[in-house]
Write a protein that holds these residues in place. Structure first.
Motif, PDB file in Angstrom:
ATOM      1  N   GLY A  44       0.808  -1.222   0.000  1.00 49.42           N
ATOM      2  CA  GLY A  44       0.000   0.000   0.000  1.00 49.42           C
ATOM      3  C   GLY A  44       0.832   1.259   0.000  1.00 49.42           C
ATOM      4  N   GLN A  45       1.989   1.243   0.664  1.00 45.56           N
ATOM      5  CA  GLN A  45       2.867   2.419   0.685  1.00 45.56           C
ATOM      6  C   GLN A  45       3.410   2.758  -0.697  1.00 45.56           C
ATOM      7  OE1 GLN A  45       3.704   4.679   3.302  1.00 45.56           O
ATOM      8  NE2 GLN A  45       1.833   3.661   3.989  1.00 45.56           N
ATOM      9  N   LEU A  46       3.382   1.803  -1.600  1.00 44.93           N
ATOM     10  CA  LEU A  46       3.924   1.999  -2.949  1.00 44.93           C
ATOM     11  C   LEU A  46       2.860   2.503  -3.922  1.00 44.93           C
ATOM     12  CD1 LEU A  46       6.003  -1.313  -3.220  1.00 44.93           C
ATOM     13  CD2 LEU A  46       6.542   0.799  -1.996  1.00 44.93           C
ATOM     14  N   ASN A  47       1.666   2.743  -3.420  1.00 42.55           N
ATOM     15  CA  ASN A  47       0.537   3.123  -4.266  1.00 42.55           C
ATOM     16  C   ASN A  47       0.275   4.627  -4.181  1.00 42.55           C
ATOM     17  OD1 ASN A  47      -1.758   2.821  -5.934  1.00 42.55           O
ATOM     18  ND2 ASN A  47      -3.098   2.602  -4.163  1.00 42.55           N
ATOM     19  N   LEU A  48       0.275   5.291  -5.328  1.00 45.09           N
ATOM     20  CA  LEU A  48       0.034   6.742  -5.388  1.00 45.09           C
ATOM     21  C   LEU A  48      -1.146   7.021  -6.317  1.00 45.09           C
ATOM     22  CD1 LEU A  48       1.044   9.657  -4.636  1.00 45.09           C
ATOM     23  CD2 LEU A  48       2.341   9.589  -6.768  1.00 45.09           C
ATOM     24  N   PRO A  49      -2.369   6.989  -5.797  1.00 42.09           N
ATOM     25  CA  PRO A  49      -3.529   7.330  -6.628  1.00 42.09           C
ATOM     26  C   PRO A  49      -3.734   8.841  -6.703  1.00 42.09           C
ATOM     27  CG  PRO A  49      -4.267   6.642  -4.463  1.00 42.09           C
ATOM     28  CD  PRO A  49      -2.758   6.538  -4.454  1.00 42.09           C
ATOM     29  N   LEU A  76      -1.181  10.823  -2.036  1.00 41.45           N
ATOM     30  CA  LEU A  76      -2.166  11.305  -3.004  1.00 41.45           C
ATOM     31  C   LEU A  76      -1.577  12.496  -3.745  1.00 41.45           C
ATOM     32  CD1 LEU A  76      -5.582  11.395  -1.091  1.00 41.45           C
ATOM     33  CD2 LEU A  76      -4.982   9.883  -2.978  1.00 41.45           C
ATOM     34  N   PHE A  77      -2.075  12.724  -4.953  1.00 42.13           N
ATOM     35  CA  PHE A  77      -1.637  13.942  -5.639  1.00 42.13           C
ATOM     36  C   PHE A  77      -2.812  14.624  -6.324  1.00 42.13           C
ATOM     37  CE2 PHE A  77      -1.496  10.951  -9.088  1.00 42.13           C
ATOM     38  CZ  PHE A  77      -1.681  11.688 -10.255  1.00 42.13           C
ATOM     39  N   ASP A 283       5.551   7.963 -13.833  1.00 44.30           N
ATOM     40  CA  ASP A 283       4.647   8.992 -14.331  1.00 44.30           C
ATOM     41  C   ASP A 283       3.232   8.391 -14.353  1.00 44.30           C
ATOM     42  OD1 ASP A 283       3.674  11.365 -15.401  1.00 44.30           O
ATOM     43  OD2 ASP A 283       5.332  11.570 -16.815  1.00 44.30           O
ATOM     44  N   TYR A 284       2.275   9.204 -14.698  1.00 44.66           N
ATOM     45  CA  TYR A 284       0.846   8.864 -14.604  1.00 44.66           C
ATOM     46  C   TYR A 284       0.525   7.613 -15.431  1.00 44.66           C
ATOM     47  CZ  TYR A 284      -4.117  10.224 -14.096  1.00 44.66           C
ATOM     48  OH  TYR A 284      -5.454  10.289 -13.773  1.00 44.66           O
ATOM     49  N   THR A 285       0.109   6.538 -14.756  1.00 47.03           N
ATOM     50  CA  THR A 285      -0.277   5.241 -15.353  1.00 47.03           C
ATOM     51  C   THR A 285       0.820   4.624 -16.213  1.00 47.03           C
ATOM     52  OG1 THR A 285      -1.387   6.186 -17.306  1.00 47.03           O
ATOM     53  CG2 THR A 285      -2.735   5.868 -15.336  1.00 47.03           C
ATOM     54  N   ALA A 286       2.077   4.943 -15.934  1.00 46.31           N
ATOM     55  CA  ALA A 286       3.165   4.453 -16.783  1.00 46.31           C
ATOM     56  C   ALA A 286       3.328   2.940 -16.711  1.00 46.31           C
ATOM     57  CB  ALA A 286       4.479   5.131 -16.395  1.00 46.31           C
ATOM     58  N   ILE A 287       3.021   2.329 -15.559  1.00 48.17           N
ATOM     59  CA  ILE A 287       3.188   0.872 -15.458  1.00 48.17           C
ATOM     60  C   ILE A 287       2.217   0.133 -16.380  1.00 48.17           C
ATOM     61  CG2 ILE A 287       2.888  -1.102 -13.915  1.00 48.17           C
ATOM     62  CD1 ILE A 287       4.433   0.431 -11.790  1.00 48.17           C
ATOM     63  N   PRO A 288       0.909   0.353 -16.294  1.00 49.90           N
ATOM     64  CA  PRO A 288       0.024  -0.348 -17.243  1.00 49.90           C
ATOM     65  C   PRO A 288       0.282   0.024 -18.698  1.00 49.90           C
ATOM     66  CG  PRO A 288      -1.220   1.248 -15.919  1.00 49.90           C
ATOM     67  CD  PRO A 288       0.124   1.104 -15.287  1.00 49.90           C
ATOM     68  N   GLU A 289       0.781   1.245 -18.933  1.00 52.83           N
ATOM     69  CA  GLU A 289       1.052   1.652 -20.314  1.00 52.83           C
ATOM     70  C   GLU A 289       2.170   0.831 -20.947  1.00 52.83           C
ATOM     71  OE1 GLU A 289       1.585   5.899 -20.750  1.00 52.83           O
ATOM     72  OE2 GLU A 289      -0.176   6.307 -19.527  1.00 52.83           O
ATOM     73  N   MET A 312       7.351   3.691  -6.379  1.00 51.65           N
ATOM     74  CA  MET A 312       5.971   4.154  -6.213  1.00 51.65           C
ATOM     75  C   MET A 312       5.265   4.172  -7.557  1.00 51.65           C
ATOM     76  SD  MET A 312       4.649   7.495  -4.049  1.00 51.65           S
ATOM     77  CE  MET A 312       4.229   6.796  -2.450  1.00 51.65           C
ATOM     78  N   ASP A 313       4.050   3.659  -7.559  1.00 52.74           N
ATOM     79  CA  ASP A 313       3.251   3.483  -8.770  1.00 52.74           C
ATOM     80  C   ASP A 313       2.167   4.555  -8.808  1.00 52.74           C
ATOM     81  OD1 ASP A 313       1.520   2.617 -10.762  1.00 52.74           O
ATOM     82  OD2 ASP A 313       1.045   0.699  -9.816  1.00 52.74           O
ATOM     83  N   MET A 314       2.303   5.502  -9.738  1.00 50.22           N
ATOM     84  CA  MET A 314       1.338   6.589  -9.857  1.00 50.22           C
ATOM     85  C   MET A 314       0.120   6.147 -10.659  1.00 50.22           C
ATOM     86  SD  MET A 314       1.719  10.416 -11.557  1.00 50.22           S
ATOM     87  CE  MET A 314       2.943  11.072 -10.434  1.00 50.22           C
ATOM     88  N   VAL A 315      -0.999   5.994  -9.972  1.00 51.26           N
ATOM     89  CA  VAL A 315      -2.327   5.768 -10.544  1.00 51.26           C
ATOM     90  C   VAL A 315      -2.528   4.377 -11.163  1.00 51.26           C
ATOM     91  CG1 VAL A 315      -4.051   6.627 -12.217  1.00 51.26           C
ATOM     92  CG2 VAL A 315      -2.645   8.234 -10.948  1.00 51.26           C
TER      93      VAL A 315
END
Length: 760
Positions: A44-49, A76-77, A283-289, A312-315
């Protein structure tokens, strides 16, 4: 599974022994906290929604609240206002099991509510003190409103004006870009992150994001490693050396592997070579992209990102939804998860959030420290130093505060556009338009007449794309002829015309790539009609990138590039137009003559058949165009003043130095004009012979000095072996013995030169 966990915990303790010596109190606290955390809480600490639909008074019922309570959110951002942030932080502190505070990030790119020039404009000031000060004020205001982390500075080197995000960077030069990166990080973070007016800085986009093929946003980047190290890496490294707390991965691929899962980039370069100790966010949703890149499904790319060195995984929520499964299947290790969690918790500890989770939630600060009179005054001053005088025939500028002035153009009364792109915290309604600024500065001394003259573009759809996020230009429904006729009526009754033309705020910026770098045609037609009146015309150019200005340069007597100068833009532009401030900005990116020259930049390599003449004369079998000159319209470092400066008496302390010696370079600069002014004295070096080919010249020093009219200053530079180093074909950072040329002057075409030798 239990054996694997025990081994991983042992490895975790060993791997952080060195860091424990640096900050034993933090190490003890974080280790004890991690020992209490479940695997779900760690992930959970690695999650940045993103903050989503959270509004004041509704935090507890928001979509994100349940995840915070369950310990599944690290930060959060894009949530704005101290009231909202305090409500959300209370959920983490009062309702989650371990009461771990959240990070709150925002794109505070060039100011908060007090907005400064876009970064490309800010860089054009060449004033590191002012650039650092702009970041300090941004940190002061953002922290007063609950923010403790900014996704800035953006330090991507770019020689690609088609790419809209050149507006968000500092131009084409690695040396200047490195100085600005350092100044911005120091401005945001100060010397003590535990203070409540400093915030975490995040350097981006690591790496090479500014060199996309065809200038198209998010596109492939492909270059040699020697170019990476010499031309594109230096500003990122400068930010790391300055102690930046976090790094954002870029969207593009590098050597065929997306940066977000590129272990060579994130671990070998960033951590092992450069010694980075902070955390890396996507960056924003970069992992699923990355699945679109063809790297694998969400579970696969999430595991690859973690193993590469992403914390950290953004969004994207790839970490949140797949890491537990990947751990069970042996695709990631608990040590890798623990290492990532540790770095996030370290950052929260450094900010003092464990000691006081609400240290950024002081309502009194929010009322008294944001968009203050003093901050706005500084923003006005900084903006005036960012503007670049491109042309001033017959000293048309500065204007007199008398007579009748016609202000014409779609950007003349467009306060919503003054802050430029990536001004997410700005209250557009508070910005000062050029019309309002000119009226304020001249008072009753002169008469200001206004007409819109044209829309931004004949294409309404293009104008809509270029005025997103509330930055409307209030498109006029009248015909082109009606708008033009209104403008001409006031023009003929004026003594001088100020034409406010160019791009709108969102015609540059993220996802604003352009294939045409000229002023929109309808505005060009307006400008030519104004010139035909016979009245003197000043072009006030709004832009977030280099534009092709051949026609304008040939026909308009005075051109002032004002970029997008921030919330105080109108006042700052008026200060310069009327001579209350003498323009001192210099270009940090080359302006081409035509789109076909792109990419064009000053520190290029020679060919075996360089063009010998400097007059634009075509030579067959030389490296030139058949239909265009080689040189740019305006070179890197170029910018005029209302006064003039004369350079002479270039001297060096020795014609030969050893690797342990320092070379002293001096030059005399005289203000030969009629105004006090500021000049950016620039020093360039050329390595004449190298084991690999070297650029024709490289910026290695600059000083911005103030000189009163008629006075002389002697400017001194110090050159050491470090200034002569470069990465060779083995990627070794070396200075090679041999001869070097030094050039000193007012831009990258500096003509004063001398020669020295570096000995063995």
């Amino acid at each position: 599974m239990k054996l694997q966990q025990n081994i991983s915990i042992l490895l975790l303790i060993v791997s952080f022994t060195i860091q424990a010596q640096q900050n034993p109190a933090r190490e003890k606290f974080v280790n004890e906290l991690m020992a209490k955390m479940t695997l779900d809480e760690k992930i959970g600490q690695l999650n940045l929604p993103t903050s989503g639909d959270i509004t004041t008074g509704q935090a507890n019922s928001s979509n994100i609240a349940k995840k915070i309570e369950e310990g599944k959110v690290g930060g959060l951002f894009n949530i704005k206002s101290v009231q909202k942030i305090k409500e959300v932080q209370k959920i983490a502190i009062e309702k989650s099991r371990l009461k771990i505070p959240l990070l709150f990030g925002m794109d505070v790119i060039h100011g908060y509510e007090t907005t400064f020039p876009i970064p490309l404009g800010l860089s054009s000031s060449w004033n590191m003190d002012l650039i650092k000060r702009s970041a300090q004020i941004a940190a002061q205001e953002a922290s007063a409103d609950g923010i403790n982390w900014t996704f800035s500075p953006m330090v991507d080197i770019s020689r690609e004006p088609r790419w809209g995000r050149v507006s968000e960077g500092s131009g084409e030069d690695p040396y200047l870009g490195s100085q600005i990166a350092k100044a911005m990080v120091q401005g945001y973070q100060g010397d003590d992150l535990s203070k409540n007016n400093t915030i975490l800085s995040c350097v981006k986009h690591f790496a090479l994001y500014g060199a996309p093929e065809a200038g198209r946003e998010y596109n492939t980047v492909d270059m040699s490693r020697i170019r990476m190290y010499n031309d594109y890496f230096p500003p990122y490294k400068a930010a790391v050396d300055a102690g930046v707390s976090s790094v954002m991965a870029s969207f593009n691929e590098i050597d065929g592997i997306p940066a977000t899962c590129n272990k060579w980039l994130m671990t070998d370069v960033l951590r092992k070579q450069w010694g980075f100790k902070g955390f890396v966010v996507t960056d924003y949703t970069a992992i699923p992209e990355m699945s679109e890149h063809g790297i694998g499904d969400l579970q696969t790319v999430s595991a690859l990102a973690l193993k590469a060195g992403i914390e950290m995984d953004m969004v994207g929520e790839g970490f949140l939804t797949t890491l537990k499964k990947s751990l069970d299947e042996g695709k990631v290790t608990l040590t890798e998860i623990n290492n990532a969690v540790k770095l996030i918790l370290n950052a929260k500890y450094d900010l003092g959030l464990f000691q006081d989770p609400y240290k950024y939630c002081d309502l009194n600060r929010a009322k008294t420290e944001i968009f203050t009179k003093s901050n706005r005054a500084e923003a006005r001053k900084i903006a005036s130093e960012s503007m670049v005088l491109l042309k001033n025939k017959n000293q048309l500028l500065p204007l007199k505060k008398s007579g009748t002035i016609a202000l014409i153009g779609p950007l003349a009364d467009a306060k919503e556009n003054m802050a430029g792109t990536w001004s997410v915290a700005t209250k557009q309604e508070n910005s000062i338009s050029l019309l309002a600024g000119m009226k304020s500065v001249v008072g009753t001394s002169a008469k200001i007449l206004y007409a819109k003259g044209s829309n931004l573009d004949d294409d309404a759809a293009l104008e809509e794309r270029g005025t997103m996020f509330g930055k409307t230009l209030h498109r006029d429904s009248r015909t082109k002829e009606e708008l033009l006729n209104e403008a001409l009526k006031i023009a003929i009754h004026s003594d001088v015309i100020v034409a406010a033309l160019g791009e709108s705020a969102e015609l540059s910026g993220e996802c604003s790539s352009r294939t045409n770098l000229e002023i929109p045609q309808t505005q060009k037609e307006l400008l030519q009609a104004l010139l035909k009146t016979g009245k003197p015309v000043v072009l006030v150019l709004f832009n977030g990138r280099p534009l092709v200005l051949n026609q304008e340069n040939d026909t308009v007597p005075a051109i002032l590039d004002v970029w997008f100068a921030g919330s105080e833009a109108g006042l700052a532009i008026a200060d310069v137009l009327f001579g209350d401030e003498n323009p001192s900005g210099k270009l940090t990116i080359t302006f081409p003559r035509s789109l076909g020259q792109v990419p064009i930049y000053y520190n290029h390599k020679n060919t075996g058949r360089p063009l010998g003449n400097k007059d634009g004369v075509f030579e067959k079998f030389k490296s030139n165009y058949i239909d265009e000159r080689n040189e740019p319209l305006f070179p890197f470092g170029y910018g005029l003043s209302y006064t003039t400066f004369e350079y002479s008496n270039l001297k060096i302390s020795s014609t030969k130095i050893s690797t342990s010696q320092t070379l002293k370079v001096t030059v005399d600069v005289v203000n030969t004009g009629n105004f006090d002014g500021k000049e950016v004295v620039q020093l360039y070096i050329r390595d004449l012979v190298g084991s690999v080919t070297r650029p024709v010249r490289e910026l290695k020093g600059f000083q911005k000095i103030a000189i009163k009219k008629g006075e002389k200053q002697t400017v001194t530079f110090q050159i050491t072996e470090e200034d002569l180093k470069f990465y060779n074909s083995d990627l070794q950072f070396v200075a090679e013995p041999g001869q070097f040329e030094i050039f000193v002057g007012s831009n990258s075409n500096a003509e004063l030169k001398t020669l020295f030798e570096l000995g063995q």
